[in-house]
Design an enzyme around this catalytic site. Structure first.
Site, short mmCIF file in Angstrom:
data_model
loop_
_atom_site.label_atom_id
_atom_site.label_comp_id
_atom_site.label_asym_id
_atom_site.label_seq_id
_atom_site.Cartn_x
_atom_site.Cartn_y
_atom_site.Cartn_z
N HIS A 64 -3.82 -0.18 7.02
CA HIS A 64 -4.16 -1.51 7.50
C HIS A 64 -2.93 -2.13 8.17
O HIS A 64 -1.79 -1.88 7.75
CB HIS A 64 -4.63 -2.40 6.35
CG HIS A 64 -6.09 -2.25 6.05
ND1 HIS A 64 -6.65 -2.56 4.83
CD2 HIS A 64 -7.13 -1.82 6.84
CE1 HIS A 64 -7.96 -2.34 4.87
NE2 HIS A 64 -8.27 -1.89 6.08
N ASP A 66 -1.36 -4.91 8.21
CA ASP A 66 -0.34 -5.70 7.53
C ASP A 66 0.61 -4.85 6.68
O ASP A 66 1.52 -5.39 6.05
CB ASP A 66 -0.98 -6.80 6.67
CG ASP A 66 -1.98 -6.29 5.65
OD1 ASP A 66 -2.51 -5.18 5.83
OD2 ASP A 66 -2.26 -7.01 4.67
N HIS A 140 -9.55 0.90 -2.22
CA HIS A 140 -9.51 -0.21 -1.28
C HIS A 140 -10.59 0.02 -0.24
O HIS A 140 -11.39 0.95 -0.35
CB HIS A 140 -8.11 -0.27 -0.65
CG HIS A 140 -7.83 -1.52 0.12
ND1 HIS A 140 -8.21 -2.78 -0.30
CD2 HIS A 140 -7.19 -1.70 1.31
CE1 HIS A 140 -7.84 -3.67 0.59
NE2 HIS A 140 -7.22 -3.04 1.57
N ASP A 211 -3.05 -3.35 -2.77
CA ASP A 211 -4.33 -3.22 -2.06
C ASP A 211 -5.30 -2.29 -2.79
O ASP A 211 -5.58 -1.17 -2.36
CB ASP A 211 -4.10 -2.76 -0.62
CG ASP A 211 -3.50 -3.86 0.23
OD1 ASP A 211 -4.13 -4.25 1.22
OD2 ASP A 211 -2.41 -4.34 -0.11
N HIS A 269 2.14 -9.22 -2.35
CA HIS A 269 0.95 -9.20 -1.48
C HIS A 269 0.03 -10.38 -1.77
O HIS A 269 -1.14 -10.23 -2.09
CB HIS A 269 0.20 -7.87 -1.64
CG HIS A 269 -0.75 -7.59 -0.50
ND1 HIS A 269 -2.08 -7.91 -0.55
CD2 HIS A 269 -0.56 -7.00 0.71
CE1 HIS A 269 -2.67 -7.54 0.58
NE2 HIS A 269 -1.76 -7.00 1.37
#
Length: 308
Positions: A64, A66, A140, A211, A269
């Site tokens: 992902h 980020d 995730h 995540d 996070h």
């Protein structure tokens, strides 16, 4: 041997003016390891004046944006120094495609070897002098893994005064005793290692989890961590949203820390809905389960000492 973790970014989803995206640099003496590389990674590295150009390996949880948008800059800037050692990159499927595509589209000048390894099952992914890095599955919205870096136990301390009392001459015999061999002293008497060497000492364990849905299996993977960095993205009132987006609450992060018997845990996070002032709410809820819970903040340093 020093070990310390530097929080380069602690945010999730999107960067804030005071919070870069998730990235952690672990330094173990001369070895440097990067865990994820979100946007803003280079900024924190420079502000902390870290010698990031000698990063040994990068461990990516998932692809992902980020968690990976900071990596192309790291790869390009590493070409500006005289680097000959390979840079190893580990991550789940798609990480190789991301690295190769970024190199092609950005027409990167790379003058050192880059070795990308995709993780398809739980395994030891990296071996160093006296330690190993293991990857294990998380759950995730796309394939995601967590990591542990675990040191081997250290041999017990050698007692030179006791060796001299037992008439073992300084030199090769001392080395043999330290390597577990029985030797003969000056009088021909057998001297055993346990007479001059203390008990073995526990190595350290660092764990990185982000995540993922809460899974009881995570606690087993990170068991007895000296320092656990774990996602605590939401407060209790967003528990349904956490399940929907396959993330964890602060309370669930604390549950993993408690159940894993981790010595220390700091959350990372955070959702951008929480300002830095709001993070106290996450900390309060985590400490109801794990009283020693801490917060990661950008450019915070955590020392990971030996526990004797």
């Amino acid at each position: 041997m020093n070990m310390e973790a530097f929080i380069l970014g602690c945010g999730g989803m999107l960067p804030l003016p005071y919070r870069h995206l998730t990235s952690v640099l672990l330094r173990r003496d001369g070895d440097l390891f990067l865990f994820d590389g979100g946007e803003g990674t280079q900024v924190s590295l420079r502000r902390l004046n870290l010698k990031w150009k000698k990063i040994n390996a990068i461990f990516v949880s998932h692809t992902h944006a980020d968690h990976v948008t900071g990596l192309p800059g790291i790869l390009m800037l590493s070409s500006q120094v005289d680097r000959t050692e390979p840079l190893y990159i580990y991550g789940p499927p798609k990480i190789k495609e991301y690295i190769e595509t970024s190199r092609q589209v950005l027409d990167m000048y790379i003058n050192y070897p880059i070795e990308v390894h995709e993780i398809t099952a739980p395994c030891d992914v990296y071996q160093g002098d006296g330690f190993k890095v293991r990857a294990f599955p998380l759950e995730h919205t796309k394939t995601c893994v967590g990591y542990t870096l675990e040191e081997e136990d250290r041999p017990g301390e050698f007692n030179p005064e006791e060796a001299q009392k037992l008439k073992v001459p300084r030199g090769p015999l001392w080395g043999k005793l330290q390597h577990g061999e029985t030797v003969l002293n000056a009088d021909g008497v057998e001297i055993h290692p346990e007479q001059v060497v203390g008990h073995s000492r526990k190595g350290r364990k660092f764990s990185f989890v982000t995540d993922t849905l809460y899974l009881p299996s995570i606690a087993k993977e990170v068991s007895n961590s000296d320092f656990l960095i774990c996602e605590g993205m939401f407060a209790d009132d967003c528990a349904d949203q956490a399940v929907e987006k396959k993330h964890m609450t602060a309370r669930q992060a604390a549950t993993i820390a408690r159940d894993s018997n981790s010595k220390r845990m700091a959350m990372i996070h955070y959702s951008p809905r929480y300002t830095d002032r709001d993070l106290d709410l996450l900390l309060e809820q985590a400490r109801e389960v794990y009283p020693d819970a801490e917060l990661c903040r950008d450019r915070k340093r955590f020392e990971i000492p030996y526990v004797e």
